[in-house]
Write a protein that holds these residues in place. Structure first.
Motif, PDB file in Angstrom:
ATOM      1  N   ALA A 173       0.838  -1.196   0.000  1.00  0.00           N
ATOM      2  CA  ALA A 173       0.000   0.000   0.000  1.00  0.00           C
ATOM      3  C   ALA A 173       0.872   1.246   0.000  1.00  0.00           C
ATOM      4  CB  ALA A 173      -0.925  -0.019   1.217  1.00  0.00           C
ATOM      5  N   LEU A 174       1.930   1.236   0.835  1.00  0.00           N
ATOM      6  CA  LEU A 174       2.773   2.427   0.923  1.00  0.00           C
ATOM      7  C   LEU A 174       3.628   2.619  -0.324  1.00  0.00           C
ATOM      8  CD1 LEU A 174       3.856   2.639   4.646  1.00  0.00           C
ATOM      9  CD2 LEU A 174       2.189   3.988   3.411  1.00  0.00           C
ATOM     10  N   ILE A 175       4.014   1.497  -0.969  1.00  0.00           N
ATOM     11  CA  ILE A 175       4.751   1.644  -2.239  1.00  0.00           C
ATOM     12  C   ILE A 175       3.842   2.329  -3.251  1.00  0.00           C
ATOM     13  CG2 ILE A 175       5.653   0.380  -4.239  1.00  0.00           C
ATOM     14  CD1 ILE A 175       6.959  -1.572  -2.390  1.00  0.00           C
ATOM     15  N   GLY A 176       2.558   1.915  -3.247  1.00  0.00           N
ATOM     16  CA  GLY A 176       1.593   2.557  -4.135  1.00  0.00           C
ATOM     17  C   GLY A 176       1.535   4.061  -3.876  1.00  0.00           C
ATOM     18  N   LEU A 177       1.444   4.420  -2.616  1.00  0.00           N
ATOM     19  CA  LEU A 177       1.372   5.833  -2.248  1.00  0.00           C
ATOM     20  C   LEU A 177       2.659   6.558  -2.642  1.00  0.00           C
ATOM     21  CD1 LEU A 177      -0.367   7.939  -0.787  1.00  0.00           C
ATOM     22  CD2 LEU A 177       0.747   7.275   1.345  1.00  0.00           C
ATOM     23  N   HIS A 178       3.775   5.895  -2.390  1.00  0.00           N
ATOM     24  CA  HIS A 178       5.101   6.458  -2.687  1.00  0.00           C
ATOM     25  C   HIS A 178       5.196   6.799  -4.174  1.00  0.00           C
ATOM     26  CE1 HIS A 178       9.081   7.084  -0.994  1.00  0.00           C
ATOM     27  NE2 HIS A 178       9.677   6.391  -1.947  1.00  0.00           N
ATOM     28  N   LEU A 179       4.782   5.853  -5.012  1.00  0.00           N
ATOM     29  CA  LEU A 179       4.884   6.067  -6.456  1.00  0.00           C
ATOM     30  C   LEU A 179       3.853   7.072  -6.940  1.00  0.00           C
ATOM     31  CD1 LEU A 179       5.601   2.453  -7.716  1.00  0.00           C
ATOM     32  CD2 LEU A 179       7.189   4.323  -7.329  1.00  0.00           C
ATOM     33  N   PHE A 180       2.686   7.045  -6.304  1.00  0.00           N
ATOM     34  CA  PHE A 180       1.667   8.037  -6.652  1.00  0.00           C
ATOM     35  C   PHE A 180       2.209   9.451  -6.422  1.00  0.00           C
ATOM     36  CE2 PHE A 180      -1.667  10.874  -5.011  1.00  0.00           C
ATOM     37  CZ  PHE A 180      -2.423  11.018  -6.162  1.00  0.00           C
ATOM     38  N   PHE A 181       2.892   9.620  -5.286  1.00  0.00           N
ATOM     39  CA  PHE A 181       3.488  10.919  -4.988  1.00  0.00           C
ATOM     40  C   PHE A 181       4.536  11.300  -6.035  1.00  0.00           C
ATOM     41  CE2 PHE A 181       2.333  10.905  -0.266  1.00  0.00           C
ATOM     42  CZ  PHE A 181       1.476  11.983  -0.412  1.00  0.00           C
ATOM     43  N   VAL A 182       5.306  10.307  -6.484  1.00  0.00           N
ATOM     44  CA  VAL A 182       6.344  10.605  -7.481  1.00  0.00           C
ATOM     45  C   VAL A 182       5.693  11.150  -8.754  1.00  0.00           C
ATOM     46  CG1 VAL A 182       8.117   9.615  -8.978  1.00  0.00           C
ATOM     47  CG2 VAL A 182       7.989   8.937  -6.590  1.00  0.00           C
ATOM     48  N   VAL A 183       4.575  10.516  -9.152  1.00  0.00           N
ATOM     49  CA  VAL A 183       3.891  10.970 -10.358  1.00  0.00           C
ATOM     50  C   VAL A 183       3.262  12.338 -10.109  1.00  0.00           C
ATOM     51  CG1 VAL A 183       1.975  10.485 -11.915  1.00  0.00           C
ATOM     52  CG2 VAL A 183       3.504   8.641 -11.190  1.00  0.00           C
ATOM     53  N   LEU A 184       2.667  12.499  -8.942  1.00  0.00           N
ATOM     54  CA  LEU A 184       1.978  13.744  -8.612  1.00  0.00           C
ATOM     55  C   LEU A 184       2.945  14.921  -8.558  1.00  0.00           C
ATOM     56  CD1 LEU A 184      -0.848  14.848  -7.609  1.00  0.00           C
ATOM     57  CD2 LEU A 184       0.130  14.680  -5.322  1.00  0.00           C
ATOM     58  N   HIS A 185       4.082  14.714  -7.846  1.00  0.00           N
ATOM     59  CA  HIS A 185       5.034  15.822  -7.677  1.00  0.00           C
ATOM     60  C   HIS A 185       5.912  16.019  -8.904  1.00  0.00           C
ATOM     61  CE1 HIS A 185       4.810  14.826  -3.134  1.00  0.00           C
ATOM     62  NE2 HIS A 185       3.986  15.795  -3.421  1.00  0.00           N
ATOM     63  N   LYS A 186       5.935  15.038  -9.784  1.00  0.00           N
ATOM     64  CA  LYS A 186       6.896  14.931 -10.883  1.00  0.00           C
ATOM     65  C   LYS A 186       8.271  14.654 -10.295  1.00  0.00           C
ATOM     66  CE  LYS A 186       4.236  17.869 -13.911  1.00  0.00           C
ATOM     67  NZ  LYS A 186       3.166  17.993 -12.878  1.00  0.00           N
ATOM     68  N   HIS A 187       9.138  14.106 -11.141  1.00  0.00           N
ATOM     69  CA  HIS A 187      10.460  13.720 -10.620  1.00  0.00           C
ATOM     70  C   HIS A 187      11.368  14.942 -10.544  1.00  0.00           C
ATOM     71  CE1 HIS A 187      13.925  11.308  -9.764  1.00  0.00           C
ATOM     72  NE2 HIS A 187      13.168  10.228  -9.715  1.00  0.00           N
ATOM     73  N   THR A 188      12.218  14.946  -9.534  1.00  0.00           N
ATOM     74  CA  THR A 188      13.219  16.019  -9.447  1.00  0.00           C
ATOM     75  C   THR A 188      14.274  15.816 -10.517  1.00  0.00           C
ATOM     76  OG1 THR A 188      14.364  14.648  -7.865  1.00  0.00           O
ATOM     77  CG2 THR A 188      13.006  16.418  -6.984  1.00  0.00           C
ATOM     78  N   GLN A 189      15.034  16.882 -10.800  1.00  0.00           N
ATOM     79  CA  GLN A 189      16.122  16.737 -11.766  1.00  0.00           C
ATOM     80  C   GLN A 189      17.354  17.458 -11.244  1.00  0.00           C
ATOM     81  OE1 GLN A 189      14.771  18.575 -15.379  1.00  0.00           O
ATOM     82  NE2 GLN A 189      13.802  20.255 -14.315  1.00  0.00           N
ATOM     83  N   PHE A 190      18.503  16.980 -11.699  1.00  0.00           N
ATOM     84  CA  PHE A 190      19.745  17.638 -11.313  1.00  0.00           C
ATOM     85  C   PHE A 190      19.839  18.985 -12.016  1.00  0.00           C
ATOM     86  CE2 PHE A 190      21.124  13.441  -9.864  1.00  0.00           C
ATOM     87  CZ  PHE A 190      21.751  13.812  -8.682  1.00  0.00           C
ATOM     88  N   PRO A 191      20.546  19.948 -11.413  1.00  0.00           N
ATOM     89  CA  PRO A 191      20.657  21.261 -12.049  1.00  0.00           C
ATOM     90  C   PRO A 191      21.450  21.165 -13.341  1.00  0.00           C
ATOM     91  CG  PRO A 191      22.151  21.115 -10.176  1.00  0.00           C
ATOM     92  CD  PRO A 191      21.288  19.884 -10.144  1.00  0.00           C
ATOM     93  N   GLY A 192      21.154  22.054 -14.243  1.00  0.00           N
ATOM     94  CA  GLY A 192      21.853  22.073 -15.520  1.00  0.00           C
ATOM     95  C   GLY A 192      21.189  23.123 -16.390  1.00  0.00           C
ATOM     96  N   SER A 193      21.836  23.474 -17.466  1.00  0.00           N
ATOM     97  CA  SER A 193      21.253  24.520 -18.288  1.00  0.00           C
ATOM     98  C   SER A 193      19.937  24.048 -18.872  1.00  0.00           C
ATOM     99  CB  SER A 193      22.230  24.924 -19.392  1.00  0.00           C
ATOM    100  OG  SER A 193      22.918  23.782 -19.851  1.00  0.00           O
ATOM    101  N   GLY A 194      18.963  24.910 -18.838  1.00  0.00           N
ATOM    102  CA  GLY A 194      17.659  24.583 -19.377  1.00  0.00           C
ATOM    103  C   GLY A 194      16.732  23.901 -18.392  1.00  0.00           C
ATOM    104  N   ARG A 195      17.241  23.526 -17.240  1.00  0.00           N
ATOM    105  CA  ARG A 195      16.384  22.842 -16.261  1.00  0.00           C
ATOM    106  C   ARG A 195      15.966  23.839 -15.194  1.00  0.00           C
ATOM    107  NH1 ARG A 195      20.000  17.373 -15.641  1.00  0.00           N
ATOM    108  NH2 ARG A 195      20.135  16.976 -17.879  1.00  0.00           N
TER     109      ARG A 195
END
Lengths: 577, 261
Positions: free
Chosen positions: A226-248
């Motif tokens: 259940a918590l993995i489901g929630l964990h992944l739902f949050f990832v989709v909801l928040h969108k994934h983070t990205q490392f800094p770089g030009s254009g990001r």
């Protein structure tokens, strides 16, 4: 489908037909389309969490197989099977069925070993994934809650591992249960009642294995799923983070779509994870319970330790001097158990769970963050994380002190004393060193941005003066080193207003400011555009010709530093990875 | 010259140098290391107390005293019996190389004949346990299941569940049992060398001792599940899970991350 789209093959038509059937009845096409076009950023460290997910799937699959043969019962039986050293030995049905699984069920030993290796990998992947999240600051707003979900998954992973480890009812895991019993009994006032409650009477009783079985195959996996489901739902909801770089930026995600790129990468990675675990299960022995024999409260063998994720608790207990037990008015207060088995893990886990909230308090930042931090740019956080890891690692080593003694020919007494001292000094030392390294790296970044790369080219002027030519950073390199915020300690309103009236809430503010100073007092600010301009304008030598194409960096030179145009502009995609 | 100088600064140079140095050291060691003493041909001569005494005076009397009554640096050997001599000298522990937390096993210093002469001499000083017969130590005649029960009650707390060895206090340790011969195992139980307690025949019967030997022989370093990883339990398993498992998986992750999308 190698044929053209105008003449689809039979399979393609069948697939399209099925998809259409599903879509007409569920409308799933919209979801699939949206999800397939979802963009994820690309970095190897973003796959660490996937190791945990895939090893958990491996655990579920192999676990289902094991439940078909395992008998969760403590009833006595006499072994009569192929393993010679257990012939005619009295044991519980749980242990006998584990032996049967290992030696008689076809593929049973492989499944057992895959299950156990996958469990160790699962926990290791959780810890590694958590380190990535921590050191890159991925837990900041809006992801604090997902950090808590992940932390809970870590605790549930410990529970799953511990309950499963104890199921075969062998001597080694029985020793672990006895320690658990001792720890439970050490809880003041309710301890002995709790012990009777858990074990269904005096240790070890008849109830524990069936109870642990239910916890292990139903309760904990259910919660984890259940918590993995929630964990992944949050990832989709928040969108994934990205490392800094030009254009990001904080408002975009630069990467590739789920379909086809990540379906291939992540799907393929599942098979790699499963393959590595299967390889380990097939070639490396794990938890050979026939070595330990059926549970009996009397024997304890040398080298009795729990699985690695519990080893820090073992180490904590091993380090604690036994003399800390005190008796007050006839009541024993076993501080020698309470401190190492409850307070030490309590402190470690509380720090871990609460850190995002403490940092948010110290930073006073309410903005959302989707760009990850480079660890060097947050020296306090990085140093704090390293010192927590060092404390954990010292406890793990202390839990292995007997093996260190035999393998390095050292005195176990000396090792124990060394770790006792190190447990208190090591984390501080690690904190200091890490922070200095971070600050040093930031200074290096500043130096690079202001003065460019050393080229090793020495130029002699007509006057006889020598200079070294520096190559300025290109825009992408520079952006990586200057994009982060300079966080300063919080400023608070004064204690008294203009008329000398004491302000309410000043003390709380002051405490918060102190915390903030602890985090951000020592810092190296990123180079500002003004500083960059200044560095390029106050030089005396204007000898080398600037290359026109890269105007903004190559004009003037300063302080003995001479810039030339970067000549090998590589494609920005190839950089900062 | 210039090309040479440039190559000297190659960043692989230190690694190459290090490898060369290691190779050189290893090669020198392999050439110069003292070869282990050649086993002398076994001759079936009778025990000769006088020859044993001569050997004793030359090799043992410094610590154990000229009459084997012991000195400040070595215990009395009167009454320790032939079994103790056969174990201590037969595993190379005696004559001791140096003092330390524990006298460790090393290449055997005497041939079988000399050991039996020494044993005969020490046995002649006082009554003590004798060297067991081949039948007494034959693992094939023992019951490994009973051995398992005896082993884990009496031996496993120091020697590990299957005899992989374990730590004792102050740098002492209980050694690994898999390379020890059945006769030496039996003698160790009987005489209790160094930190080990004596398991006399009232404690563990001669049949029990043979069962224990059968257990070690049967189980020992066996591995139905693949590599034993030292049979050391969860610590080595955890270490390998991190090194092999997480190591390979992170390697694969980096590879996937580096793959063009």
């Amino acid at each position: 489908m190698t044929t053209t789209t105008s003449t689809p093959t039979r399979t393609a038509r069948a697939a399209a037909g099925t998809a259409d059937y599903l879509d007409q009845r569920t409308g799933i096409g919209v979801a699939v389309k949206t999800f397939a076009r979802k963009i994820f950023p690309d970095h190897w460290s973003f796959l660490l969490g996937e190791i945990a997910l895939y090893s958990f799937i491996t655990i579920l699959i192999s676990g289902v197989f094991l439940t078909m043969f395992f008998v969760p019962s403590m009833n006595e039986t006499v072994y009569n099977g192929p393993w010679p050293t257990m012939q005619g030995v009295e044991m519980s049905e749980a242990f006998a069925s584990t032996l049967r699984l290992s030696f008689e069920v076809r593929g049973g030993l492989l499944m057992r070993q895959i299950h156990h290796w996958a469990a160790l990998i699962f926990m290791a992947a959780i810890v590694t994934h958590m380190m990535r999240i921590f050191f890159t600051g991925a837990f900041r707003k809006p992801r604090e809650l997902n950090w808590v979900v992940g932390f809970t998954l870590l605790i549930l992973g410990l529970a799953a591992g511990f309950s499963g480890y104890s199921l075969p009812d062998d001597v080694l895991s029985g020793n672990g249960l006895r320690i658990t019993d001792g720890v439970v009994r050490a809880i003041p006032i309710i301890g002995s009642y709790m012990s009777y409650f858990i074990f269904g009477g005096e240790f070890p009783g008849q109830d524990l294995i069936p109870r642990l079985f239910t916890v292990h195959v139903l309760l904990v996996p259910g919660l984890i799923l259940a918590l993995i489901g929630l964990h992944l739902f949050f990832v989709v909801l928040h969108k994934h983070t990205q490392f800094p770089g030009s254009g990001r930026t904080n408002s975009n995600v630069v990467g590739y779509p789920v379909f086809p790129v990540y379906t291939a990468k992540a799907g393929g990675y599942f098979f790699i994870v499963f393959g590595v675990i299967a390889l380990m299960g097939a070639t490396m022995s794990i938890n050979p319970v026939w070595n330990y024999g059926p549970f009996d409260p009397s024997p304890v063998s040398a080298g009795a330790q729990p699985d690695w994720y519990m080893l820090f608790l073992e180490g904590s207990l091993r380090l604690m001097p036994g003399a800390a037990e005190i008796v007050i008015a006839g009541f024993t207060i076993p501080l020698n158990v309470i401190i190492p088995a409850m307070i030490v893990p309590g402190v470690l886990f509380t720090l871990l769970a609460a850190y995002p909230f403490v940092e948010a308090l110290a930073t006073g930042d309410k903005r959302e963050h989707h760009i990850l931090d480079r660890p060097r740019n947050r020296p306090f956080r990085t140093a704090f994380g390293v010192s927590l890891l060092v404390a954990f690692f010292i406890l793990v080593l202390a839990g292995s002190n007997d093996l260190i003694a035999t393998h390095f020919h050292l005195s176990i007494n000396d090792i124990t004393w060394t770790f006792r001292v190190l447990l208190f000094l090591g984390p501080w030392f690690a904190f200091y060193i890490t922070k200095r390294i971070c600050l040093g790296l930031q200074r290096k970044d500043r130096e690079l941005v202001l003065h460019g790369h050393e080229t090793g080219r020495i130029v002699r002027f007509a006057s006889g003066e020598y200079i070294e030519v520096h190559k300025p950073l290109d825009a992408h390199e520079r952006w990586l080193r200057v994009q982060h915020d300079a966080i300063r300690p919080l400023e608070i309103e004064p204690a008294e207003d203009s008329r000398g009236v004491r302000r309410k809430g000043y003390r709380a503010d002051r405490i918060r400011q102190r915390l903030s100073e602890m985090f951000y007092e020592d810092r190296i600010d990123p180079v500002t555009p003004a500083e960059l301009a200044a560095a390029h304008s106050h030089g005396e030598h204007d000898v080398l010709e600037p290359a026109g194409a890269h105007g903004e960096l190559t004009g003037a030179v300063g302080g003995g530093q001479h810039f030339v145009a970067p000549t090998d502009e590589t494609h920005p995609e190839k950089r900062n990875r | 010259m210039k090309a040479l100088a440039a190559r000297r600064h190659d960043r692989r140079a230190p690694v190459v140098l290090l490898l060369l140095a290691l190779l050189l050291t290893g090669g020198l060691y392999a050439v110069l290391a003292p070869a282990s003493a050649d086993a002398a041909p076994k001759t079936a001569s009778t025990d000769d107390i006088a020859a044993g005494e001569k050997l004793f005076q030359a090799n043992c009397a410094t610590c154990h005293g000229p009459s084997a009554a012991g000195t400040a640096s070595g215990p009395s050997l009167i009454g320790v019996g032939a079994a103790a001599v056969d174990f201590q000298v037969g595993t190379g522990r005696m004559p001791a190389q140096m003092s330390g937390p524990q006298i460790e096993a090393k290449p055997v210093q005497f041939d079988d004949e000399q050991i039996s002469q020494l044993a005969a001499y020490v046995a002649s000083l006082g009554v003590g346990p004798a060297i067991p017969t081949d039948e007494q130590v034959d693992p094939a005649l023992g019951d490994p299941a009973n051995g398992m029960a005896l082993f884990r009650t009496n031996c496993a707390m120091c020697h590990n569940a299957v005899g992989a060895g374990g730590a004792l206090s102050q740098g002492k340790f209980a050694p690994k049992l898999w390379e020890t011969s059945p006769r030496h195992l039996y003698e160790a139980m009987l005489t209790g060398p160094q930190s080990m307690p004596v398991f006399n025949d009232a404690n563990i019967t001669p049949e029990g001792k043979r069962d224990i030997i059968a257990f070690i022989d049967q189980q020992g370093d066996t591995a139905p599940g693949g590599m034993t990883l030292g049979a050391l339990g969860p610590v080595s398993e955890g270490l390998w899970a991190w090194v092999v498992g997480i190591g390979l998986l992170i390697g694969a992750a980096v590879w996937i991350g580096a793959k063009s999308s």
